[in-house]
Structure formats: C-alpha cells, structure tokens
Write a protein that holds these residues in place. Structure first.
Motif, PDB file in Angstrom:
ATOM      1  N   ARG A  91       0.813  -1.208   0.000  1.00  0.00           N
ATOM      2  CA  ARG A  91       0.000   0.000   0.000  1.00  0.00           C
ATOM      3  C   ARG A  91       0.854   1.268   0.000  1.00  0.00           C
ATOM      4  NH1 ARG A  91      -5.059  -1.617  -1.457  1.00  0.00           N
ATOM      5  NH2 ARG A  91      -5.665  -3.496  -0.307  1.00  0.00           N
ATOM      6  N   GLN A  92       2.077   1.188   0.532  1.00  0.00           N
ATOM      7  CA  GLN A  92       2.903   2.377   0.617  1.00  0.00           C
ATOM      8  C   GLN A  92       3.620   2.693  -0.695  1.00  0.00           C
ATOM      9  OE1 GLN A  92       3.529  -0.719   1.678  1.00  0.00           O
ATOM     10  NE2 GLN A  92       5.249  -0.705   3.130  1.00  0.00           N
ATOM     11  N   ALA A  93       3.609   1.769  -1.661  1.00  0.00           N
ATOM     12  CA  ALA A  93       4.332   1.966  -2.922  1.00  0.00           C
ATOM     13  C   ALA A  93       3.683   3.065  -3.759  1.00  0.00           C
ATOM     14  CB  ALA A  93       4.375   0.669  -3.715  1.00  0.00           C
ATOM     15  N   ASP A  94       4.511   3.971  -4.278  1.00  0.00           N
ATOM     16  CA  ASP A  94       4.038   5.014  -5.184  1.00  0.00           C
ATOM     17  C   ASP A  94       4.267   4.646  -6.642  1.00  0.00           C
ATOM     18  OD1 ASP A  94       3.120   6.833  -3.241  1.00  0.00           O
ATOM     19  OD2 ASP A  94       5.180   7.500  -2.856  1.00  0.00           O
ATOM     20  N   ARG A  95       5.347   3.878  -6.892  1.00  0.00           N
ATOM     21  CA  ARG A  95       5.695   3.589  -8.285  1.00  0.00           C
ATOM     22  C   ARG A  95       6.180   2.152  -8.419  1.00  0.00           C
ATOM     23  NH1 ARG A  95       9.687   8.383  -9.914  1.00  0.00           N
ATOM     24  NH2 ARG A  95      10.990   7.227  -8.462  1.00  0.00           N
ATOM     25  N   PHE A  96       5.910   1.594  -9.615  1.00  0.00           N
ATOM     26  CA  PHE A  96       6.306   0.213  -9.926  1.00  0.00           C
ATOM     27  C   PHE A  96       7.075   0.231 -11.234  1.00  0.00           C
ATOM     28  CE2 PHE A  96       5.527  -3.392 -12.668  1.00  0.00           C
ATOM     29  CZ  PHE A  96       5.854  -4.481 -11.877  1.00  0.00           C
ATOM     30  N   PHE A  97       8.202  -0.477 -11.259  1.00  0.00           N
ATOM     31  CA  PHE A  97       8.994  -0.620 -12.480  1.00  0.00           C
ATOM     32  C   PHE A  97       9.338  -2.090 -12.689  1.00  0.00           C
ATOM     33  CE2 PHE A  97       9.984   3.529 -10.708  1.00  0.00           C
ATOM     34  CZ  PHE A  97       9.852   4.384 -11.803  1.00  0.00           C
ATOM     35  N   LEU A  98       9.138  -2.582 -13.898  1.00  0.00           N
ATOM     36  CA  LEU A  98       9.654  -3.887 -14.304  1.00  0.00           C
ATOM     37  C   LEU A  98      10.652  -3.596 -15.414  1.00  0.00           C
ATOM     38  CD1 LEU A  98       7.727  -7.191 -14.769  1.00  0.00           C
ATOM     39  CD2 LEU A  98       9.632  -6.587 -16.229  1.00  0.00           C
ATOM     40  N   ILE A  99      11.918  -3.880 -15.136  1.00  0.00           N
ATOM     41  CA  ILE A  99      13.011  -3.483 -16.027  1.00  0.00           C
ATOM     42  C   ILE A  99      13.784  -4.725 -16.436  1.00  0.00           C
ATOM     43  CG2 ILE A  99      15.078  -2.060 -16.229  1.00  0.00           C
ATOM     44  CD1 ILE A  99      13.717  -0.584 -13.656  1.00  0.00           C
ATOM     45  N   GLN A 100      14.088  -4.821 -17.711  1.00  0.00           N
ATOM     46  CA  GLN A 100      14.869  -5.953 -18.204  1.00  0.00           C
ATOM     47  C   GLN A 100      16.164  -5.456 -18.821  1.00  0.00           C
ATOM     48  OE1 GLN A 100      11.177  -8.227 -20.039  1.00  0.00           O
ATOM     49  NE2 GLN A 100      12.969  -9.566 -19.980  1.00  0.00           N
ATOM     50  N   ALA A 101      17.195  -6.267 -18.721  1.00  0.00           N
ATOM     51  CA  ALA A 101      18.482  -5.967 -19.347  1.00  0.00           C
ATOM     52  C   ALA A 101      18.470  -6.531 -20.759  1.00  0.00           C
ATOM     53  CB  ALA A 101      19.623  -6.572 -18.537  1.00  0.00           C
ATOM     54  N   GLU A 102      18.785  -5.681 -21.725  1.00  0.00           N
ATOM     55  CA  GLU A 102      18.811  -6.131 -23.120  1.00  0.00           C
ATOM     56  C   GLU A 102      19.948  -7.126 -23.315  1.00  0.00           C
ATOM     57  OE1 GLU A 102      18.188  -3.927 -27.307  1.00  0.00           O
ATOM     58  OE2 GLU A 102      19.963  -3.313 -26.211  1.00  0.00           O
ATOM     59  N   GLU A 103      19.618  -8.259 -23.902  1.00  0.00           N
ATOM     60  CA  GLU A 103      20.611  -9.323 -24.061  1.00  0.00           C
ATOM     61  C   GLU A 103      21.740  -8.874 -24.978  1.00  0.00           C
ATOM     62  OE1 GLU A 103      20.726 -14.103 -25.140  1.00  0.00           O
ATOM     63  OE2 GLU A 103      18.850 -12.993 -25.164  1.00  0.00           O
ATOM     64  N   THR A 149      23.835  -6.460 -24.465  1.00  0.00           N
ATOM     65  CA  THR A 149      24.225  -5.060 -24.276  1.00  0.00           C
ATOM     66  C   THR A 149      24.050  -4.696 -22.803  1.00  0.00           C
ATOM     67  OG1 THR A 149      22.046  -4.018 -24.569  1.00  0.00           O
ATOM     68  CG2 THR A 149      23.264  -4.610 -26.565  1.00  0.00           C
ATOM     69  N   SER A 150      24.408  -3.471 -22.468  1.00  0.00           N
ATOM     70  CA  SER A 150      24.245  -2.994 -21.100  1.00  0.00           C
ATOM     71  C   SER A 150      23.004  -2.125 -20.941  1.00  0.00           C
ATOM     72  CB  SER A 150      25.489  -2.195 -20.687  1.00  0.00           C
ATOM     73  OG  SER A 150      25.681  -1.090 -21.569  1.00  0.00           O
ATOM     74  N   ARG A 151      22.161  -2.082 -21.959  1.00  0.00           N
ATOM     75  CA  ARG A 151      20.974  -1.225 -21.905  1.00  0.00           C
ATOM     76  C   ARG A 151      19.935  -1.801 -20.953  1.00  0.00           C
ATOM     77  NH1 ARG A 151      18.471  -0.493 -27.530  1.00  0.00           N
ATOM     78  NH2 ARG A 151      17.114   0.879 -26.324  1.00  0.00           N
ATOM     79  N   LEU A 152      19.265  -0.904 -20.218  1.00  0.00           N
ATOM     80  CA  LEU A 152      18.172  -1.272 -19.332  1.00  0.00           C
ATOM     81  C   LEU A 152      16.867  -0.820 -19.976  1.00  0.00           C
ATOM     82  CD1 LEU A 152      19.716  -0.187 -15.905  1.00  0.00           C
ATOM     83  CD2 LEU A 152      19.637  -2.480 -16.893  1.00  0.00           C
ATOM     84  N   LEU A 153      15.963  -1.771 -20.188  1.00  0.00           N
ATOM     85  CA  LEU A 153      14.723  -1.479 -20.895  1.00  0.00           C
ATOM     86  C   LEU A 153      13.536  -1.585 -19.949  1.00  0.00           C
ATOM     87  CD1 LEU A 153      15.418  -3.638 -24.094  1.00  0.00           C
ATOM     88  CD2 LEU A 153      15.946  -1.223 -23.727  1.00  0.00           C
ATOM     89  N   PRO A 154      12.843  -0.477 -19.669  1.00  0.00           N
ATOM     90  CA  PRO A 154      11.642  -0.545 -18.821  1.00  0.00           C
ATOM     91  C   PRO A 154      10.495  -1.194 -19.584  1.00  0.00           C
ATOM     92  CG  PRO A 154      12.004   1.707 -19.597  1.00  0.00           C
ATOM     93  CD  PRO A 154      13.159   0.900 -20.082  1.00  0.00           C
TER      94      PRO A 154
END
Length: 566
Positions: A165-177, A179-184
């Motif tokens: 209940r206290q959470a304001d934001r949710f992120f599911l982030i994956q690392a691009e295979e 590379t070092s890029r982070l993809l939300p």
C-alpha cells in the motif's frame, strides 16, 4: 551505560545516554530525546527500564514507531544494536557503546535495512501473515492464467499495488541481451497523471542485477552509494525495494523495483521478503510467456517457410520438355525448406530449347529470394537476345546490383539445343563445367573449356561472356549439376567429389539421361547416409536418343526436400 546512537536525524552520529527509568522521544522540547520533525508526535514513544531491562513503547503516535522495521504495538524489549525508527529519525540501541559507535569507523549514512540473497520463496514466506499469503496466492493464480505478456504484466502491477500500500511507483526493467541497456518493460504509478514523468535509478537497478540479491533501502537519497546518482535526487526516490527476476539459468534477466516518494512511507524487511516471493512467481510466469512467444514465432516461421517452399517449387519446371529425338531428366533437392538452386527449360524461337542451371551462393531464404529473381531474369534475357553470350552478359548486368562479391553471387551454366542441327551452344559463368558424355568412345570431358568459361554472375558489371558449340551424336548426353553433388560428405566428413561423379558415370556408361541422373543421385545418397545435406543438390541432363528408342517417361521430375537440422 546503555545509549541511543543517532544514525539519522538531528545531531547525527551522537550518543544519548539512557539515564533514568523513562526516556520520552518526541517533538516536544521537554522530551529526553528531541526529534524536531513535524510528522513526529509531541510525545511519540518512550523507552522504559524495568528490572534492569530496557523496553520501547509507542505512545499512540500518529505515524507509528518501528523497531527493526516492525511496527511497535506493545511494550517490546530492546536488544543490542536494535534499530528504532520514528518517521525520518533512526537510532540504534546500544547496551555498551564502543569506539565505532562514537564515529571512528561507523557509516551512519548507510541506510540499507536488509539484503536478501537468492533462496527458495517458501523459506522467505514462512513468516508472512495469512492475509498477505492470500494476496500472494491470488497473484500466483492470476499469473498462471495467461501466457500473453500484454495480459500478464498488468496483472503483476495490479497485485503489487494491492500488496504494498505504501508503494508510489512500480517498475519492471529488463536488461537487453548482449548489451548494457536497461529497458523498462512496464512502468506504473499509483497516481496515473504521474506516469509520464516516472523514472527509475539505473545505479540501483544495476546493483540489483549485478549482485542477484534483493535489497531494501530506507532512504536512497541519504545512502552514500546513491547520493552521487543525480537520478535519485531528481526522481525523489526515498524508500526502495529492488528484487531480481531470476531465470531458469539462475541468472537475473530483470528486476522489479518499488519505491516511495514520501518520507513517511517505508518498506519493511517483511515487505522485502514478500516482494521476493512475488518476484519469483513473476519470473516463472515471464519465462513461460517468453518461451510461449518463441514457440509461436517458430511455428509461424515454419508455416511461412513451408509456404515459401511451395511457391519456390512453382519456379521449377512442372514437366520435362518433349523434343523429338531427345530425352531429358532432372533432380532437385533443397538442403532446407527453401534453397538457392535453379534449373529451367525455356522454349526459344525456331524450335530451339534452353536448358539452364544456376546456384546462388548461400542457402535458406536470402538465397531463395535471389533464385526467384534469377528464374524470371533468365527467361527474359534468353527470349530478348538471340545471341547466347550477349544474353548471359545482359543477365549478369541485371543481377549485379542485387549481389555482393563476397557472399552473394550466382554460378550459372546454360546450353541451347538446336534439334534441327543437333548442336548445343553453351555458356559457363563460373559453374562446374557441364560434362559431355560420348557414346561412340565412352569418353567424359568438359563441354566448356577453362579458357571459354567466365566469372560467376554478379561479380563484375559489364562482363562479356564467350560461348562455344558442340555437336551431339546419337546416344550422346550433356549433364550439368551443382556443387551440392560434389560437396556431399559421409560420416567421416569425406566429400563425394568430382572423382565420385566420374566413377559413377564411367560405371554406367553412355546410358539415357534418366539412368545417368538416377544412378548419380543414388550414389550421392548412399555416400551421405546418416548425414544432413550440406547444400542443395540439382542435376539436369539432356541426351540425343538412339534411332528407334522410345521417348521414355515424360512425367514431372522428382523433387525432394530435406528436413532441416533440429
């Protein structure tokens, strides 16, 4: 003497001795421990000494008192290094203060409250309240009902905001295979109008991915490890939980991050354990969805290739030619569903007939596409230009812009039969030389000399090809084949080779075209028993009939398609 070591708040790093039997903590200046924060009640909590032991009690405060991130609901005993949190004030209870607590080696700004290493979810959830376990089971049930990511991700988000209940934001982030890029992959906020501005901290996410551990940060803006990350300040990240999504190979392929932007909202260690359990379920569901999508994609590709195979077969002759006094035979076998070999019989003016064979460098779909163009351009070039050498030069120019000298070119051989004069006019563009089989002396020789042969099509723009001519006596034949015949290997990786071709043809002798082709195909198949075809195999043959011989079978030539590996 027991004391409170202030870790966060006014007078950070100082020690407050616990003198007397009761010490009040609150905003009131008369309190034993003054916490000048507006969200703190005037008399928020108290520490009492009973029979030499110390206890903490919440005094019905507005925002609660927490001991080791657990809400204090009754008088609770204190142990050495227990951590007391009141809003943004954090202090540690010390039975006997040492030099470290006086600031010599301490790290009071570190606010990591808990780190959970990778372990099975049931161990993490043993202590969860029944209500939260019911919530987890409900999320697990929802995740098991679909294999489609577009439906799966919203279910994960909805369950997260219900559990935390206290959470304001949710992120599911994956690392691009690779590379070092982070993809939300999915971003949601409790207030939808904040969604467009929601950002995550890459430093926090990378730490979670690299360590493979779930961790809880009480206040990221005050943690030394993240203070230098401008994103933590810009995005007003306070309490953070970040857990890895672990795949079947025990490697993290992404993270789930929940954070708050309100100092009064904090996650607890039990929240972290529960989120880890949810993340385990989500990782399994995401992996299953990914494998399902891969299977669907592979099936779609298989169907497309099967259709392409059927279309490609229509570029090949449906029937063998019927020319008085001559016999024909052909065989085609693709190494994959589609191939780069082409052959065709093209009727020309004045009763002439062209027999063409081409081999596009490479295999599979790219070669098949160029093969389709070769088929149409060959017919056009031979019908538009009566001189065979010039016709092949024109064909080369048409293909040049679609080829590459390194990996895309076409070896090509064409013979034009004039049945009235019993002659063959030939052009060879970098192909294995057509074999002329003489019945009179049983000889085998190249129909086109090396001096006359030209370069493969698509190698040189404007190249001028030469032609040659041979006479056909009764019983003579011309055989053309692709290098899939000579390159076929046995289980010892020994190639069939030109020597294998010659041995078969010498053994058969000056036989009709159908016998020549069938004998050679059979020998190649026996040689390559137990091995997958390495390349497309195509043979075409024409021969002048002996006087009184029957014309033979005029049915469509056999077409064999080898199954691809795997």
């Amino acid at each position: 003497m027991p004391a409170l070591h202030i870790l966060k708040g006014a007078n950070e790093g100082t020690l407050i001795p616990l003198e007397g039997d009761k010490i009040i903590l609150g905003r009131n200046p008369d309190c034993g421990v003054v916490i000048p924060i507006t969200s703190v009640s005037r008399e928020h909590a108290q520490i009492v000494r009973v029979a030499g032991r110390y206890f903490i009690e919440d005094k019905q405060s507005r925002n609660g008192t927490y001991l080791n991130n657990q809400a204090v609901t009754s008088r609770t005993p204190l142990k050495n290094n227990d951590r007391i949190r009141i809003c943004d004030f954090v202090a540690s209870f010390l039975e006997e203060p040492s030099g470290a607590e006086n600031g010599e080696d301490a790290d009071p700004s570190s606010t990591v409250e808990a780190i959970v290493p990778g372990q099975s979810s049931h161990m993490l959830l043993e202590t969860q309240p029944a209500e939260r376990l019911r919530g987890l089971l409900e999320i697990s049930g929802n995740l098991s009902k679909t294999l489609h990511l577009d439906e799966l991700l919203p279910k994960i988000v909805e369950g997260m905001f219900q559990l935390f209940r206290q959470a304001d934001r949710f992120f599911l982030i994956q690392a691009e295979e690779g590379t070092s890029r982070l993809l939300p992959r999915w971003v949601r906020t409790r207030r939808p109008h904040d969604e467009s501005n929601a950002r995550f901290s890459r430093s926090i996410v990378r730490r979670c991915l690299e360590s493979g551990q779930a961790f809880l940060i009480d206040d990221a803006s005050r943690d030394d490890r993240f203070q230098l990350a401008q994103s933590v300040v810009d995005f007003r990240i306070r309490s953070v939980m970040c857990v890895p999504l672990i795949g079947g190979d025990d490697r993290a392929f992404g993270v789930i991050q929940l954070d708050t932007q309100d100092r009064s909202k904090k996650f607890t260690q039990e929240d972290l354990k529960l989120l880890w359990g949810v993340a385990n379920q989500a990782a399994i569901a995401l992996e299953n969805a990914r494998m399902h999508e891969d299977a669907v994609r592979q099936e779609r590709t298989r169907r497309d290739l099967e259709l392409a195979h059927q279309v490609q077969l229509r570029f090949l002759p449906a029937r063998l030619p019927q020319v008085s006094g001559y016999e024909f035979s052909a065989h085609y076998q693709a190494a994959q569903e589609v191939g780069g070999d082409y052959y065709g019989f093209i009727p020309l003016p004045e009763g002439r007939l062209a027999m063409a064979l081409g081999d596009v460098a490479g295999k599979g779909v790219p070669a098949a596409l160029l093969m389709a163009k070769l088929s149409s351009d060959t017919r056009f070039s031979l019908l538009a230009e009566p001189n065979l050498a010039r016709a092949v030069s024109n064909l080369n120019d048409q293909l040049y812009e679609f080829t590459s000298q390194i990996d895309r070119f076409v070896t090509f051989a064409v013979a034009v039969l004039d049945p009235a004069r019993h002659t063959l006019t030939l052009v060879n563009a970098g192909h294995l030389s057509p074999l002329l089989i003489r019945r009179a002396d049983g000889s085998l020789k190249d129909a086109v000399s090396k001096e006359t042969a030209g370069v493969p099509l698509g190698i040189m723009d404007g190249y001028e090809f030469d032609s040659c001519q041979v006479d056909l006596q009764p019983g003579d034949s011309l055989l053309v084949y692709t290098d899939g015949v000579t390159d076929a290997v046995d289980v010892r990786q020994k190639a069939f080779g030109t020597k294998g071709v010659m041995n078969v043809l010498k053994g058969v002798g000056a036989a009709p075209p159908q016998v020549l082709v069938e004998s050679l195909v059979k020998a190649v198949q026996q040689h390559a028993t137990g091995c997958q075809p390495y390349d497309d195999i195509t043979l075409v043959c024409l021969g002048r009939s002996l006087p009184g011989a029957s014309p033979g079978d005029r049915k469509a030539p056999p077409v064999v398609t080898a199954k691809p590996k795997g």
